[in-house]
Design a protein around this motif. Structure first.
Motif, PDB file in Angstrom:
ATOM      1  N   VAL A  64       0.843  -1.203   0.000  1.00 61.14           N
ATOM      2  CA  VAL A  64       0.000   0.000   0.000  1.00 61.14           C
ATOM      3  C   VAL A  64       0.874   1.247   0.000  1.00 61.14           C
ATOM      4  O   VAL A  64       1.771   1.398   0.841  1.00 61.14           O
ATOM      5  CB  VAL A  64      -0.941   0.021   1.219  1.00 61.14           C
ATOM      6  CG1 VAL A  64      -1.847   1.247   1.164  1.00 61.14           C
ATOM      7  CG2 VAL A  64      -1.758  -1.259   1.273  1.00 61.14           C
ATOM      8  N   LYS A  65       0.605   2.133  -0.947  1.00 61.33           N
ATOM      9  CA  LYS A  65       1.382   3.369  -1.058  1.00 61.33           C
ATOM     10  C   LYS A  65       0.913   4.397  -0.026  1.00 61.33           C
ATOM     11  O   LYS A  65      -0.233   4.371   0.433  1.00 61.33           O
ATOM     12  CB  LYS A  65       1.241   3.940  -2.464  1.00 61.33           C
ATOM     13  CG  LYS A  65       1.879   3.046  -3.533  1.00 61.33           C
ATOM     14  CD  LYS A  65       3.386   2.918  -3.317  1.00 61.33           C
ATOM     15  CE  LYS A  65       4.048   2.104  -4.411  1.00 61.33           C
ATOM     16  NZ  LYS A  65       3.855   0.656  -4.272  1.00 61.33           N
ATOM     17  N   LYS A  66       1.818   5.297   0.298  1.00 61.89           N
ATOM     18  CA  LYS A  66       1.531   6.329   1.290  1.00 61.89           C
ATOM     19  C   LYS A  66       0.343   7.179   0.852  1.00 61.89           C
ATOM     20  O   LYS A  66       0.247   7.597  -0.300  1.00 61.89           O
ATOM     21  CB  LYS A  66       2.759   7.217   1.480  1.00 61.89           C
ATOM     22  CG  LYS A  66       2.609   8.235   2.612  1.00 61.89           C
ATOM     23  CD  LYS A  66       3.888   9.030   2.818  1.00 61.89           C
ATOM     24  CE  LYS A  66       3.714  10.034   3.951  1.00 61.89           C
ATOM     25  NZ  LYS A  66       4.942  10.839   4.180  1.00 61.89           N
ATOM     26  N   GLY A  67      -0.548   7.406   1.776  1.00 62.77           N
ATOM     27  CA  GLY A  67      -1.737   8.198   1.488  1.00 62.77           C
ATOM     28  C   GLY A  67      -2.954   7.347   1.182  1.00 62.77           C
ATOM     29  O   GLY A  67      -4.080   7.864   1.125  1.00 62.77           O
ATOM     30  N   PHE A  68      -2.745   6.026   0.981  1.00 63.58           N
ATOM     31  CA  PHE A  68      -3.869   5.139   0.642  1.00 63.58           C
ATOM     32  C   PHE A  68      -4.023   4.023   1.688  1.00 63.58           C
ATOM     33  O   PHE A  68      -4.680   3.015   1.410  1.00 63.58           O
ATOM     34  CB  PHE A  68      -3.654   4.537  -0.748  1.00 63.58           C
ATOM     35  CG  PHE A  68      -3.550   5.563  -1.842  1.00 63.58           C
ATOM     36  CD1 PHE A  68      -4.690   6.154  -2.379  1.00 63.58           C
ATOM     37  CD2 PHE A  68      -2.310   5.978  -2.306  1.00 63.58           C
ATOM     38  CE1 PHE A  68      -4.591   7.114  -3.370  1.00 63.58           C
ATOM     39  CE2 PHE A  68      -2.205   6.942  -3.312  1.00 63.58           C
ATOM     40  CZ  PHE A  68      -3.349   7.505  -3.839  1.00 63.58           C
TER      41      PHE A  68
ATOM     42  N   LEU B 197     -10.159   1.375   0.850  1.00 65.18           N
ATOM     43  CA  LEU B 197     -10.580  -0.029   0.838  1.00 65.18           C
ATOM     44  C   LEU B 197     -10.133  -0.761  -0.417  1.00 65.18           C
ATOM     45  O   LEU B 197      -9.393  -1.752  -0.347  1.00 65.18           O
ATOM     46  CB  LEU B 197     -12.105  -0.111   0.982  1.00 65.18           C
ATOM     47  CG  LEU B 197     -12.711  -1.513   0.876  1.00 65.18           C
ATOM     48  CD1 LEU B 197     -12.120  -2.454   1.933  1.00 65.18           C
ATOM     49  CD2 LEU B 197     -14.238  -1.449   1.007  1.00 65.18           C
ATOM     50  N   PHE B 198     -10.560  -0.294  -1.577  1.00 69.06           N
ATOM     51  CA  PHE B 198     -10.252  -1.000  -2.818  1.00 69.06           C
ATOM     52  C   PHE B 198      -9.012  -0.394  -3.487  1.00 69.06           C
ATOM     53  O   PHE B 198      -8.990   0.800  -3.793  1.00 69.06           O
ATOM     54  CB  PHE B 198     -11.441  -0.941  -3.778  1.00 69.06           C
ATOM     55  CG  PHE B 198     -12.641  -1.701  -3.262  1.00 69.06           C
ATOM     56  CD1 PHE B 198     -12.597  -3.080  -3.117  1.00 69.06           C
ATOM     57  CD2 PHE B 198     -13.811  -1.032  -2.928  1.00 69.06           C
ATOM     58  CE1 PHE B 198     -13.697  -3.782  -2.642  1.00 69.06           C
ATOM     59  CE2 PHE B 198     -14.917  -1.724  -2.454  1.00 69.06           C
ATOM     60  CZ  PHE B 198     -14.856  -3.100  -2.298  1.00 69.06           C
ATOM     61  N   LEU B 199      -8.009  -1.250  -3.699  1.00 70.95           N
ATOM     62  CA  LEU B 199      -6.737  -0.786  -4.240  1.00 70.95           C
ATOM     63  C   LEU B 199      -6.411  -1.486  -5.557  1.00 70.95           C
ATOM     64  O   LEU B 199      -6.859  -2.609  -5.805  1.00 70.95           O
ATOM     65  CB  LEU B 199      -5.607  -1.076  -3.244  1.00 70.95           C
ATOM     66  CG  LEU B 199      -5.728  -0.450  -1.853  1.00 70.95           C
ATOM     67  CD1 LEU B 199      -4.659  -1.025  -0.944  1.00 70.95           C
ATOM     68  CD2 LEU B 199      -5.616   1.068  -1.929  1.00 70.95           C
ATOM     69  N   ASN B 200      -5.603  -0.805  -6.385  1.00 72.62           N
ATOM     70  CA  ASN B 200      -5.086  -1.474  -7.583  1.00 72.62           C
ATOM     71  C   ASN B 200      -3.818  -2.244  -7.209  1.00 72.62           C
ATOM     72  O   ASN B 200      -3.393  -2.258  -6.056  1.00 72.62           O
ATOM     73  CB  ASN B 200      -4.844  -0.476  -8.715  1.00 72.62           C
ATOM     74  CG  ASN B 200      -3.833   0.607  -8.332  1.00 72.62           C
ATOM     75  OD1 ASN B 200      -2.962   0.401  -7.496  1.00 72.62           O
ATOM     76  ND2 ASN B 200      -3.944   1.766  -8.968  1.00 72.62           N
ATOM     77  N   ARG B 201      -3.201  -2.873  -8.193  1.00 70.41           N
ATOM     78  CA  ARG B 201      -2.035  -3.708  -7.904  1.00 70.41           C
ATOM     79  C   ARG B 201      -0.846  -2.890  -7.402  1.00 70.41           C
ATOM     80  O   ARG B 201       0.068  -3.428  -6.774  1.00 70.41           O
ATOM     81  CB  ARG B 201      -1.610  -4.465  -9.168  1.00 70.41           C
ATOM     82  CG  ARG B 201      -2.617  -5.518  -9.592  1.00 70.41           C
ATOM     83  CD  ARG B 201      -2.132  -6.247 -10.815  1.00 70.41           C
ATOM     84  NE  ARG B 201      -3.188  -6.386 -11.811  1.00 70.41           N
ATOM     85  CZ  ARG B 201      -3.026  -7.000 -12.968  1.00 70.41           C
ATOM     86  NH1 ARG B 201      -1.860  -7.512 -13.291  1.00 70.41           N
ATOM     87  NH2 ARG B 201      -4.025  -7.101 -13.822  1.00 70.41           N
ATOM     88  N   ARG B 202      -0.851  -1.606  -7.694  1.00 68.88           N
ATOM     89  CA  ARG B 202       0.248  -0.736  -7.275  1.00 68.88           C
ATOM     90  C   ARG B 202       0.013  -0.119  -5.896  1.00 68.88           C
ATOM     91  O   ARG B 202       0.770   0.725  -5.447  1.00 68.88           O
ATOM     92  CB  ARG B 202       0.468   0.368  -8.317  1.00 68.88           C
ATOM     93  CG  ARG B 202       0.888  -0.164  -9.668  1.00 68.88           C
ATOM     94  CD  ARG B 202       1.093   0.947 -10.682  1.00 68.88           C
ATOM     95  NE  ARG B 202      -0.140   1.699 -10.931  1.00 68.88           N
ATOM     96  CZ  ARG B 202      -1.112   1.278 -11.742  1.00 68.88           C
ATOM     97  NH1 ARG B 202      -0.987   0.111 -12.370  1.00 68.88           N
ATOM     98  NH2 ARG B 202      -2.184   2.003 -11.937  1.00 68.88           N
ATOM     99  N   GLY B 203      -1.064  -0.526  -5.244  1.00 70.06           N
ATOM    100  CA  GLY B 203      -1.321  -0.055  -3.892  1.00 70.06           C
ATOM    101  C   GLY B 203      -1.938   1.321  -3.812  1.00 70.06           C
ATOM    102  O   GLY B 203      -1.845   1.995  -2.787  1.00 70.06           O
ATOM    103  N   LYS B 204      -2.594   1.731  -4.903  1.00 71.01           N
ATOM    104  CA  LYS B 204      -3.246   3.041  -4.917  1.00 71.01           C
ATOM    105  C   LYS B 204      -4.751   2.892  -5.159  1.00 71.01           C
ATOM    106  O   LYS B 204      -5.225   1.812  -5.508  1.00 71.01           O
ATOM    107  CB  LYS B 204      -2.636   3.930  -6.003  1.00 71.01           C
ATOM    108  CG  LYS B 204      -1.176   4.282  -5.765  1.00 71.01           C
ATOM    109  CD  LYS B 204      -0.653   5.221  -6.852  1.00 71.01           C
ATOM    110  CE  LYS B 204       0.783   5.614  -6.594  1.00 71.01           C
ATOM    111  NZ  LYS B 204       1.300   6.559  -7.627  1.00 71.01           N
ATOM    112  N   GLN B 205      -5.464   3.998  -4.973  1.00 64.06           N
ATOM    113  CA  GLN B 205      -6.913   3.993  -5.166  1.00 64.06           C
ATOM    114  C   GLN B 205      -7.271   3.699  -6.622  1.00 64.06           C
ATOM    115  O   GLN B 205      -6.615   4.181  -7.546  1.00 64.06           O
ATOM    116  CB  GLN B 205      -7.478   5.355  -4.761  1.00 64.06           C
ATOM    117  CG  GLN B 205      -8.977   5.509  -4.972  1.00 64.06           C
ATOM    118  CD  GLN B 205      -9.449   6.897  -4.565  1.00 64.06           C
ATOM    119  OE1 GLN B 205      -9.372   7.254  -3.401  1.00 64.06           O
ATOM    120  NE2 GLN B 205      -9.918   7.680  -5.526  1.00 64.06           N
ATOM    121  N   LEU B 206      -8.293   2.919  -6.827  1.00 67.93           N
ATOM    122  CA  LEU B 206      -8.784   2.646  -8.173  1.00 67.93           C
ATOM    123  C   LEU B 206      -9.375   3.911  -8.781  1.00 67.93           C
ATOM    124  O   LEU B 206      -9.891   4.773  -8.068  1.00 67.93           O
ATOM    125  CB  LEU B 206      -9.853   1.556  -8.139  1.00 67.93           C
ATOM    126  CG  LEU B 206      -9.376   0.141  -7.798  1.00 67.93           C
ATOM    127  CD1 LEU B 206     -10.559  -0.733  -7.408  1.00 67.93           C
ATOM    128  CD2 LEU B 206      -8.632  -0.466  -8.973  1.00 67.93           C
TER     129      LEU B 206
END
Length: 298
Positions: A202-206, A210-219
């Protein structure tokens, strides 16, 4: 006053004073920029303060050649709101759109899916891949809670109140509402959190998203549209659907099963009951059954 200055002031007004969402702001901005672009292309030096009714009318006439009636009505509405703001701020004394009539629009009924179609869609998802579990949970949440796309992608872990049976939703204009969530959907979300989401970097700020993309950010909104479109193809659903179709289906199926219209209004986050009443027009056979069951003369 220059156009870009007036537009920036108007955007601040819409965001701060009226509390509009980013999507609504984008829509207003896009429509006003069309007028600005038209004036630039025609080397017209009119400013927001002195542009005449005739020039605005000419612009709308030209723009209407390439857009449908509903888009034309929205364009006129955006311009009318913009010039009303200039009057409010004492930049103008008149609104050049006042004499321009919007096209007559029929009431557009939303597209819905049958319960069997929703089951087919969700069952067609390939659960052998991590994103499959996530996508199933997304569609279940869209349908079981009647969420808008933006409400879904901004849903936070801290918005989940499963012990109470609710989720907190931040809707249009940052208005908060609590929506009931059934136990089956809770199980899907819990499984996704414990078995899929925890494996993502999970990237900083996210951290709370709840739902994340593969890069750990918001969809993104576009990603949700893509998920729905691809799932429909896999399920063999020929009907053109979007994430909003699940929201419409949520309201329609509740109404068909006898849910109170006011309760549906609260769950959808509609300001006016008039907006929710559109679902009364979807299934006339249901209304006939209600009449036969409850009217004393039936």
């Amino acid at each position: 006053m220059k156009w870009n200055h007036a537009l920036k002031d108007y955007q601040l007004y819409l965001k701060i004073e009226r509390g509009l969402s980013e999507n609504s702001l984008d829509g207003y901005t896009r429509d006003i920029n069309k007028l600005i672009q038209y004036l630039d292309e025609n080397t017209d030096a009119s400013s927001p303060i002195n542009i005449s009714f005739e020039k605005v009318q000419r612009f709308i006439y030209e723009a209407s050649k390439s857009i449908e009636a509903r888009s034309q009505a929205r364009l006129i509405s955006s311009l009318r709101s913009f010039f009303d703001y200039l009057i409010f701020e004492n930049y103008r004394t008149d609104n050049p759109t006042d004499l321009i009539e919007s096209p007559k629009l029929g009431r557009k009924l939303p597209d819905t899916l049958a319960i069997e179609d929703i089951d087919t869609l969700i069952q067609s998802i390939d659960l052998s891949k991590p994103q499959g579990e996530r996508n199933r949970t997304i569609l279940e949440t869209l349908y079981s809670c009647g969420l808008r796309v933006t409400e879904l992608i901004t849903l936070q872990l801290s918005d989940l109140f499963f012990e109470e049976g609710f989720i907190r939703v931040i809707g249009k204009g940052d208005k908060q509402r609590f929506v009931p969530i059934n136990q089956q959907t809770q199980k899907y979300i819990q499984f996704y959190i414990e078995n899929i989401r925890k494996l993502i970097d999970v990237k900083k700020g996210f951290e709370d998203t709840l739902f994340l993309n593969r890069r750990g950010k918001q969809l993104t909104r576009n990603m949700i549209f893509t998920i729905v479109k691809n799932t429909a193809v896999s399920a063999g659903i020929k009907k053109k659907i979007s994430p909003h179709t699940f929201r419409h289906s949520f309201a329609t199926h509740l109404l068909e099963r006898g849910a109170d219209l006011r309760a549906i209004q609260q769950m959808l986050g509609h300001e006016s009951i008039t907006t929710t009443e559109i679902y009364m027009h979807l299934d006339r056979s249901h209304l006939q059954n209600v009449m036969e069951q409850y009217h004393p003369r039936s």
